[in-house]
Design a protein around this motif. Structure first.
Motif, PDB file in Angstrom:
ATOM      1  N   SER A  60       0.847  -1.188   0.000  1.00  0.00           N
ATOM      2  CA  SER A  60       0.000   0.000   0.000  1.00  0.00           C
ATOM      3  C   SER A  60       0.881   1.236   0.000  1.00  0.00           C
ATOM      4  CB  SER A  60      -0.888   0.018   1.237  1.00  0.00           C
ATOM      5  OG  SER A  60      -1.510   1.278   1.363  1.00  0.00           O
ATOM      6  N   PHE A 118       1.677  -0.564   4.451  1.00  0.00           N
ATOM      7  CA  PHE A 118       1.374  -1.942   4.830  1.00  0.00           C
ATOM      8  C   PHE A 118       1.351  -2.845   3.606  1.00  0.00           C
ATOM      9  CE2 PHE A 118      -0.092   0.092   8.662  1.00  0.00           C
ATOM     10  CZ  PHE A 118       0.073  -0.860   9.650  1.00  0.00           C
ATOM     11  N   ILE A 119       1.426  -4.132   3.862  1.00  0.00           N
ATOM     12  CA  ILE A 119       1.218  -5.141   2.843  1.00  0.00           C
ATOM     13  C   ILE A 119      -0.172  -5.716   3.092  1.00  0.00           C
ATOM     14  CG2 ILE A 119       1.872  -7.451   2.063  1.00  0.00           C
ATOM     15  CD1 ILE A 119       4.746  -6.734   2.850  1.00  0.00           C
ATOM     16  N   TYR A 120      -0.961  -5.795   2.052  1.00  0.00           N
ATOM     17  CA  TYR A 120      -2.274  -6.416   2.129  1.00  0.00           C
ATOM     18  C   TYR A 120      -2.220  -7.710   1.330  1.00  0.00           C
ATOM     19  CZ  TYR A 120      -4.049  -2.070   4.038  1.00  0.00           C
ATOM     20  OH  TYR A 120      -4.265  -0.976   4.839  1.00  0.00           O
ATOM     21  N   TYR A 172      -5.927  -9.814   4.935  1.00  0.00           N
ATOM     22  CA  TYR A 172      -5.011  -9.515   6.031  1.00  0.00           C
ATOM     23  C   TYR A 172      -4.158  -8.305   5.686  1.00  0.00           C
ATOM     24  CZ  TYR A 172      -5.876 -14.352   7.519  1.00  0.00           C
ATOM     25  OH  TYR A 172      -6.451 -15.521   7.922  1.00  0.00           O
ATOM     26  N   LYS A 173      -3.543  -7.723   6.720  1.00  0.00           N
ATOM     27  CA  LYS A 173      -2.523  -6.702   6.497  1.00  0.00           C
ATOM     28  C   LYS A 173      -1.432  -6.851   7.544  1.00  0.00           C
ATOM     29  CE  LYS A 173      -3.662  -2.351   8.851  1.00  0.00           C
ATOM     30  NZ  LYS A 173      -4.025  -0.954   8.646  1.00  0.00           N
ATOM     31  N   THR A 174      -0.230  -6.450   7.148  1.00  0.00           N
ATOM     32  CA  THR A 174       0.918  -6.459   8.052  1.00  0.00           C
ATOM     33  C   THR A 174       1.916  -5.411   7.575  1.00  0.00           C
ATOM     34  OG1 THR A 174       2.574  -7.853   9.139  1.00  0.00           O
ATOM     35  CG2 THR A 174       2.208  -8.255   6.788  1.00  0.00           C
ATOM     36  N   ARG A 175       2.839  -5.045   8.432  1.00  0.00           N
ATOM     37  CA  ARG A 175       3.878  -4.094   8.055  1.00  0.00           C
ATOM     38  C   ARG A 175       4.841  -4.755   7.080  1.00  0.00           C
ATOM     39  NH1 ARG A 175       3.325   0.091   9.101  1.00  0.00           N
ATOM     40  NH2 ARG A 175       4.038   1.779  10.279  1.00  0.00           N
ATOM     41  N   SER A 176       5.474  -3.955   6.249  1.00  0.00           N
ATOM     42  CA  SER A 176       6.361  -4.509   5.223  1.00  0.00           C
ATOM     43  C   SER A 176       7.604  -5.173   5.808  1.00  0.00           C
ATOM     44  CB  SER A 176       6.771  -3.435   4.225  1.00  0.00           C
ATOM     45  OG  SER A 176       7.434  -2.383   4.878  1.00  0.00           O
TER      46      SER A 176
END
Length: 163
Positions: free
Chosen positions: A123, A128-130, A138-142
Motif C-alpha cells: 500500500s 502496509f502489505i495487504y 489480512y494486512k501487516t507491516r512490510s
C-alpha cells in the motif's frame, strides 16, 4: 483417437512505459512456464515467476539477468513498494519480502493459516502489505514487525487487488 494440442509461445511483446519490451529470452530461458510478470513504477525493473517457484530479473533486452529459487511452489505474483527498494513475492503457501536490487530475502511469512494466497500488494498510502488467504483479507507491516491483522472475511475467494 486422442488429439493433443500443444501451444508454443515463442514471442511476447509487453509495453513498459510505452516502449516495446521483448521477452524472447525470458520465454526461451524459463522451461517450467511463466506464471506472473511485473515491472516497477519506472519500468526499468521487470520480474518474472515460474511454475517451479523460481524468480527471474529480466533485462530491458528481454534476457534473464538473475535467477533465484524464491518459493517451493509456483510464484503467483509480485509487487514493488513505492520506492522500488522492496519486492513482495507470493506463492500459494508463503509470502516473502526481498531487497529488490540484490534479490536477497529479508522477511518471510509461511504459516499454514495463510495458505492459498492469491493476491498481495504494497500500500502506497500506509506502508502496509495487504494479502489474502482464500476469502480472508489480512494486512501487516512490510518488515513484518507487527503481527498480521485479519481485516475482513469475504463470502468468496479474493483473486486480485489494487491499492
Amino acid at each position: 483417437m486422442k488429439i493433443i494440442v500443444r501451444l508454443v509461445f515463442l514471442f511476447c511483446v509487453v509495453s513498459v512505459q510505452a516502449q516495446p519490451y521483448k521477452l524472447r529470452g525470458v520465454v526461451e530461458g524459463i522451461s517450467s512456464g511463466i506464471t506472473c510478470l511485473v515491472s516497477n513504477e519506472t519500468g526499468d525493473e521487470v520480474m518474472a515467476g515460474d511454475q517451479s517457484g523460481n524468480m527471474y530479473r529480466v533485462g530491458m533486452d528481454g534476457r534473464i539477468e538473475q535467477r533465484v529459487k524464491g518459493h517451493a511452489t509456483a510464484v503467483r505474483g509480485f509487487s514493488f513498494n513505492s520506492t522500488g527498494r522492496l519486492l513482495l513475492s507470493y506463492a500459494a503457501h508463503d509470502l516473502k519480502i526481498w531487497n529488490a536490487s540484490t534479490l536477497q530475502p529479508m522477511h518471510a511469512l509461511d504459516q499454514q493459516e495463510y495458505a492459498d494466497i492469491r493476491c498481495g500488494v504494497f500500500s502506497i498510502a500506509d506502508g502496509f502489505i495487504y494479502f489474502n488467504s482464500g476469502s480472508r483479507l489480512y494486512k501487516t507491516r512490510s518488515d513484518l514487525s507487527q503481527g498480521v491483522m485479519r481485516l475482513y472475511d469475504f463470502t468468496e475467494s479474493i483473486t486480485g487487488g489494487v491499492i
